[in-house]
Design a protein around this motif. Sequence first.
Motif, PDB file in Angstrom:
ATOM      1  N   SER A  36       1.019  -1.180   0.129  1.00 16.64           N
ATOM      2  CA  SER A  36       0.007   0.082   0.046  1.00 16.64           C
ATOM      3  C   SER A  36       0.789   1.478  -0.039  1.00 16.64           C
ATOM      4  CB  SER A  36      -0.880   0.135   1.326  1.00 16.64           C
ATOM      5  OG  SER A  36      -0.193   0.256   2.417  1.00 16.64           O
ATOM      6  N   ASN A  37       0.366   2.139  -0.504  1.00 19.89           N
ATOM      7  CA  ASN A  37       1.120   3.577  -0.570  1.00 19.89           C
ATOM      8  C   ASN A  37       1.343   3.922   0.826  1.00 19.89           C
ATOM      9  OD1 ASN A  37      -1.304   4.896   0.460  1.00 19.89           O
ATOM     10  ND2 ASN A  37      -1.660   5.510  -1.813  1.00 19.89           N
ATOM     11  N   ALA A  38       0.514   3.960   2.067  1.00 19.40           N
ATOM     12  CA  ALA A  38       0.693   4.459   3.065  1.00 19.40           C
ATOM     13  C   ALA A  38       1.748   3.565   3.852  1.00 19.40           C
ATOM     14  CB  ALA A  38      -0.615   4.236   4.152  1.00 19.40           C
ATOM     15  N   GLY A  39       1.619   2.260   3.615  1.00 11.06           N
ATOM     16  CA  GLY A  39       2.795   1.473   3.989  1.00 11.06           C
ATOM     17  C   GLY A  39       4.183   1.940   3.706  1.00 11.06           C
TER      18      GLY A  39
ATOM     19  N   ALA B 279       7.641   7.974  -2.683  1.00 12.45           N
ATOM     20  CA  ALA B 279       7.595   6.835  -2.806  1.00 12.45           C
ATOM     21  C   ALA B 279       6.176   6.027  -2.514  1.00 12.45           C
ATOM     22  CB  ALA B 279       8.263   6.228  -1.268  1.00 12.45           C
ATOM     23  N   GLY B 280       4.968   6.791  -1.925  1.00 11.13           N
ATOM     24  CA  GLY B 280       3.806   6.467  -2.075  1.00 11.13           C
ATOM     25  C   GLY B 280       3.268   6.457  -3.408  1.00 11.13           C
ATOM     26  N   ARG B 281       3.536   7.203  -4.166  1.00  5.90           N
ATOM     27  CA  ARG B 281       3.249   7.503  -5.643  1.00  5.90           C
ATOM     28  C   ARG B 281       3.978   6.452  -6.285  1.00  5.90           C
ATOM     29  NH1 ARG B 281       4.421  13.040  -4.823  1.00  5.90           N
ATOM     30  NH2 ARG B 281       2.524  14.263  -4.559  1.00  5.90           N
ATOM     31  N   GLY B 282       5.113   6.096  -6.153  1.00 10.53           N
ATOM     32  CA  GLY B 282       5.904   4.926  -6.896  1.00 10.53           C
ATOM     33  C   GLY B 282       5.236   3.754  -6.521  1.00 10.53           C
TER      34      GLY B 282
END
Length: 343
Positions: free
Chosen positions: A41-44, A273-276
């Motif tokens: 997940s993006n939040a992770g 990193a979340g977008r990626g």
Amino acid sequence: MNALFRLGATAALALTIAAPAVAADATIRLSYGSPADPFRSNAGAMAAVFKSLVEAATDGDVEVALYPNGQLGRDTEQIDQVRSGLVDSTMASAGAIALHYPLVAVFDLPFAFPNIAVASKVMDKDSEFGQKFVADMEDKTGLKTLGMIDSGGFFAFANSKRPIATVEDMKGLAIRTMTLPSHQAMISALGAKPVPLSSTEVYTALQTGTVDGAMNPIPVMSYERYNEVQEYLSLSNHVITPTIWVMNRDFYEGLTDEQRTIVDWAAEVASDAGRGINRVIEASDTGLPLLASKMKVNAIPPEELEKFAEATQPAVRALIEEKYGAEGTAMLDALIANIDAVK
């Protein structure tokens, strides 16, 4: 929930998130609803990168304690905890943000974003629109914004009844939405029944048939295991919403100048990193291929998507104009202007 139970739960929460035995100069308690695994997940991903960078750059003087999987409560409750100072920071869905800052609804104009590249440029706290949006949200909520990214790409429809290829196929379906009036207006305009639920309630509702389906980005459907409880997945790309990362302002301002600089920098890198990871999940076997292994997938034809837009855009625009007045209209116009400028 009665008052006595709520009081006991609050006391238990306070004990759960007490500072570690070996205290740093400061500990950032960061909660979020999705899995801890940074590749799910993006939040992770954002949390893992943020923790690593902050602790390394401050030589351990600032620690980051992570509370994933909604273990401190639903996303709506986590924002309340941040505002009260019980938790320092959270990564929140648009549905949770809406209870504190309703103008987040402007992102919900269907088919406003032509592609993910434009969405990534505009849905950023430092974009032309992002700066206006964040300044207003901070002023009205008192929260500090650390980041804003897409919640996982464009939304699709999942349901247990039938493939969705036309507006007619939506008729009568009970579709889970976030607690967003704009999403409810969108679903109603398609002839379906909106059922607002917190993200932590969705899997059970789909499993038990309390709702027929839900709309979410592919990465969210993947980590929420929709393929276990839904039969059909219809690719519509009708809307894209933000994940907004907020922090208690008093806590933020209580950090030293150097610590704030590090937190801001780490949050910016973590947001990238979340977008990626959103794009990685979309493109990898953990995204659409995983869902397609058990679900029947169809793409809604472009000519039918035009009919979806014709049905939903006026409804959402009218809701924003009626519910939020000139302020809502101005914010929506600013969003569309930024989209037009970068596409």
